[in-house]
Write an enzyme that holds these catalytic residues in place. Structure first.
Site, PDB file in Angstrom:
ATOM      1  N   ASN A  24      -5.024   7.460   2.392  1.00 18.52           N
ATOM      2  CA  ASN A  24      -4.091   8.071   1.442  1.00 18.52           C
ATOM      3  C   ASN A  24      -4.627   7.864   0.032  1.00 18.52           C
ATOM      4  OD1 ASN A  24      -1.925   8.988  -0.061  1.00 18.52           O
ATOM      5  ND2 ASN A  24      -0.609   7.233   0.404  1.00 18.52           N
ATOM      6  N   TRP A  25      -5.131   8.943  -0.556  1.00 19.63           N
ATOM      7  CA  TRP A  25      -5.745   8.836  -1.880  1.00 19.63           C
ATOM      8  C   TRP A  25      -4.732   8.715  -3.009  1.00 19.63           C
ATOM      9  CZ3 TRP A  25      -9.972  13.256  -1.808  1.00 19.63           C
ATOM     10  CH2 TRP A  25     -10.886  12.994  -0.766  1.00 19.63           C
ATOM     11  N   LYS A  26      -3.470   9.008  -2.711  1.00 14.92           N
ATOM     12  CA  LYS A  26      -2.421   8.998  -3.728  1.00 14.92           C
ATOM     13  C   LYS A  26      -2.833   9.920  -4.894  1.00 14.92           C
ATOM     14  CE  LYS A  26      -0.921   4.554  -2.041  1.00 14.92           C
ATOM     15  NZ  LYS A  26      -0.265   3.267  -2.313  1.00 14.92           N
ATOM     16  N   HIS A 116       7.056   8.141   2.566  1.00 13.86           N
ATOM     17  CA  HIS A 116       6.307   7.029   1.971  1.00 13.86           C
ATOM     18  C   HIS A 116       7.199   6.286   0.981  1.00 13.86           C
ATOM     19  CE1 HIS A 116       3.214   4.810  -0.211  1.00 13.86           C
ATOM     20  NE2 HIS A 116       2.397   5.047   0.792  1.00 13.86           N
ATOM     21  N   GLU A 118       6.698   5.145  -1.838  1.00  9.91           N
ATOM     22  CA  GLU A 118       6.597   5.593  -3.228  1.00  9.91           C
ATOM     23  C   GLU A 118       7.417   6.856  -3.466  1.00  9.91           C
ATOM     24  OE1 GLU A 118       2.149   3.637  -3.566  1.00  9.91           O
ATOM     25  OE2 GLU A 118       2.364   5.827  -3.523  1.00  9.91           O
ATOM     26  N   GLU A 186       4.709   0.389   6.934  1.00  7.19           N
ATOM     27  CA  GLU A 186       4.175  -0.127   5.681  1.00  7.19           C
ATOM     28  C   GLU A 186       5.213  -1.033   5.027  1.00  7.19           C
ATOM     29  OE1 GLU A 186       0.977   2.539   3.647  1.00  7.19           O
ATOM     30  OE2 GLU A 186       2.915   3.507   3.473  1.00  7.19           O
ATOM     31  N   GLY A 192      -0.256  -2.484  -1.968  1.00  2.00           N
ATOM     32  CA  GLY A 192      -0.888  -2.684  -3.261  1.00  2.00           C
ATOM     33  C   GLY A 192      -0.830  -4.096  -3.788  1.00  2.00           C
ATOM     34  N   SER A 232      -2.208  -3.084   2.030  1.00  2.00           N
ATOM     35  CA  SER A 232      -3.332  -3.967   1.681  1.00  2.00           C
ATOM     36  C   SER A 232      -4.321  -4.106   2.839  1.00  2.00           C
ATOM     37  CB  SER A 232      -2.819  -5.338   1.233  1.00  2.00           C
ATOM     38  OG  SER A 232      -2.034  -5.220   0.065  1.00  2.00           O
ATOM     39  N   GLY A 253      -4.623   2.656   1.683  1.00  2.00           N
ATOM     40  CA  GLY A 253      -4.399   3.136   0.328  1.00  2.00           C
ATOM     41  C   GLY A 253      -5.631   2.966  -0.535  1.00  2.00           C
ATOM     42  N   GLY A 254      -5.605   1.976  -1.421  1.00  2.00           N
ATOM     43  CA  GLY A 254      -6.672   1.797  -2.405  1.00  2.00           C
ATOM     44  C   GLY A 254      -8.060   1.687  -1.802  1.00  2.00           C
TER      45      GLY A 254
END
Length: 275
Positions: A24-26, A116, A118, A186, A192, A232, A253-254
């Site tokens: 997921n590049w967000k 999600h 977010e 999640e 994060g 994470s 994610g990141g």
């Protein structure tokens, strides 16, 4: 973490669930950066002779990148799967800024994230909206990836798995019995933060989710549905999660924005078998 989890029953068969590693590049990478990234990722996976039939790999770019990535995947016959980060609950109409499921389907999108944290927190999307988006994705021929998870406060107040189970039940309620979907657990407190859940914690909730699917949809659906862990995830810890019998992949994610790191995550089976 074990309080309020469902009682153990006779375990379901392991099934033939192909692990899914989803990036997921967000809100990162413009369409030119996306092209370069996908090229590097495909080269890296080719170098390590990745078997996409053994571990499926999907990328979830921003909306503005989807056409460019789709064109690249088709032109170069790359085996990566395309996903979208969101979808409108509406088919069409005066909904400025929304992107419909039909539009995504025309771009060969296979998976769509719904629910999600977010979106739930930043855009105040409740269970009704998530359910509508889940149905919209399914109706357009795509597979919803239903994100569920609890905050630290939820965990303290309601115990383990209570919030994810309720979110999952609400999201799949409008789906027909034969609908395919993926579940992504999640824990919001881990996203994060650099502090992932333990593999045992992830397994406890994944097992509870599968048992809930067993009650809601029957043994066949519970056995076939893939349950991912997200929060994470890194190359150093992914193998521990994927050793768990009810964890079938990862929503990353990141770390999915770093080609070398994401390639190592995708190759988690090498770490599992070498341990």
């Amino acid at each position: 973490m074990n309080d309020q989890l469902p009682e153990l029953r006779e375990p379901l068969p392991q099934g033939d669930r192909t692990p899914l590693i989803a990036g997921n590049w967000k809100m990162h990478l413009d369409h030119l950066q996306a092209i370069a990234f996908v090229q590097k990722l495909s080269w890296g996976l080719k170098d390590v002779r990745h078997d996409f039939g053994e571990v499926e790999v999907a990328v979830f770019p921003p909306f503005t990148d989807l056409r460019s990535v789709q064109t690249l995947l088709a032109a170069d016959k790359l085996s990566l799967t395309l996903g979208a980060q969101d979808v409108s609950p509406h088919e069409s109409g005066a909904f400025t800024g929304d992107v419909s499921a039909a539009m995504l389907g025309k771009l060969d999108v296979r998976y769509v994230l719904v629910g999600h944290s977010e979106r739930r927190q930043g855009h105040q999307e409740g269970d009704d909206t998530v359910a509508a988006k889940t149905l919209a994705a399914h109706t357009a021929g795509m597979v919803p990836v239903i994100c569920v998870g609890e905050t630290a406060e939820d965990l303290e107040t309601h115990g383990a798995a209570a919030i994810p189970l309720a979110q999952l039940a609400a999201a799949i309620a409008p789906l027909p019995a034969d609908a395919e979907f993926v579940v992504a657990y999640e824990p919001v407190w881990a996203i994060g933060s650099g502090q992932a859940a333990t593999p045992e914690q992830a397994e406890d909730v994944a097992r509870a989710l599968r048992e809930s699917l067993r009650d809601l949809r029957g043994d066949d659906v519970a056995t076939a549905t893939r349950i991912l862990y997200g929060g994470s995830v890194a190359s150093q810890n992914v193998a521990g999660f994927l050793r768990q019998p009810n964890v079938d992949g990862a929503l990353v994610g990141g770390a999915s924005l770093k080609v070398d790191e994401f390639t190592r995550i995708v190759q988690f089976k090498k770490h599992v078998t070498s341990a």
